[in-house]
Design a protein around this motif. Structure first.
Motif, mmCIF file in Angstrom:
data_model
loop_
_atom_site.group_PDB
_atom_site.id
_atom_site.type_symbol
_atom_site.label_atom_id
_atom_site.label_comp_id
_atom_site.label_asym_id
_atom_site.label_seq_id
_atom_site.Cartn_x
_atom_site.Cartn_y
_atom_site.Cartn_z
ATOM 1 N N VAL A 72 0.846 -1.197 0.000
ATOM 2 C CA VAL A 72 0.000 0.000 0.000
ATOM 3 C C VAL A 72 0.881 1.246 0.000
ATOM 4 N N LYS A 73 1.881 1.275 0.867
ATOM 5 C CA LYS A 73 2.780 2.439 0.946
ATOM 6 C C LYS A 73 3.484 2.688 -0.380
ATOM 7 N N LYS A 74 3.994 1.641 -1.003
ATOM 8 C CA LYS A 74 4.751 1.786 -2.252
ATOM 9 C C LYS A 74 3.861 2.163 -3.429
ATOM 10 N N SER A 75 2.672 1.585 -3.514
ATOM 11 C CA SER A 75 1.801 1.806 -4.668
ATOM 12 C C SER A 75 0.827 2.958 -4.492
ATOM 13 N N ILE A 76 0.314 3.139 -3.284
ATOM 14 C CA ILE A 76 -0.738 4.134 -3.048
ATOM 15 C C ILE A 76 -0.205 5.358 -2.320
ATOM 16 N N GLY A 77 0.643 5.136 -1.335
ATOM 17 C CA GLY A 77 1.214 6.251 -0.598
ATOM 18 C C GLY A 77 1.280 6.002 0.890
#
Length: 154
Positions: free
Chosen positions: A11-16
């Motif tokens: 989630v952090k890498k793809s969405i923020g």
């Protein structure tokens, strides 16, 4: 009994990154106190919506808190009611509120009485699902007791 954890790194890498003004840990702590863990769907909502629309997370949590803890009922009663409502709706979230009801002091008989009320209007499917939920919680509680007894011996 419970779904797999959310891949928060993806989630952090793809969405923020989580960007709410209240920390992720603080948001999760409320659920851990009530249920004993952060449920995966809530983990996903906090991670995803917390990155994309942190104001919405704040509004959702304010509404949840207001509705979940009415002044008219203690936590146990509110959680028993939620367990029954969600069981009537055949929602898998019934499990979480059954766990919360037990953690808030609900007896097995109170849980069964809630299932019995559901049976009157939803039928055997609610009775079967309610019994399954209770049996799984009983096993989970025994497992947790065994772990804490083992930790106490060390």
């Amino acid at each position: 009994m419970l779904p797999n954890r959310v891949n928060t790194e993806a989630v952090k890498k793809s969405i923020g990154e989580y960007a709410d003004t209240v920390s992720y840990e603080e948001r999760g702590k409320i659920y851990e106190e009530l249920i004993g863990f952060l449920p995966p769907r809530i983990e996903a909502r906090l991670s995803v919506t917390g990155a994309l629309d942190p104001r919405m997370v704040d509004l959702q949590e304010q509404m949840r808190t207001h509705g979940m803890y009415p002044k008219s009922f203690d936590v146990k009663t509110a959680q028993l009611m939620l367990f029954g409502m969600l069981l009537m709706d055949a929602s898998d979230a019934a499990v979480l509120h059954a766990i919360a009801a037990r953690r808030a002091g609900a007896t097995w008989q109170e849980m069964q009485d809630t299932v019995n009320l559901c049976f009157l209007f939803r039928g055997l499917s609610a009775a079967n699902r309610g019994a399954e939920i209770m049996a799984n919680i009983a096993a989970r509680e025994l497992q947790e007791q065994a772990k804490s007894n083992g930790a106490a011996k060390e």
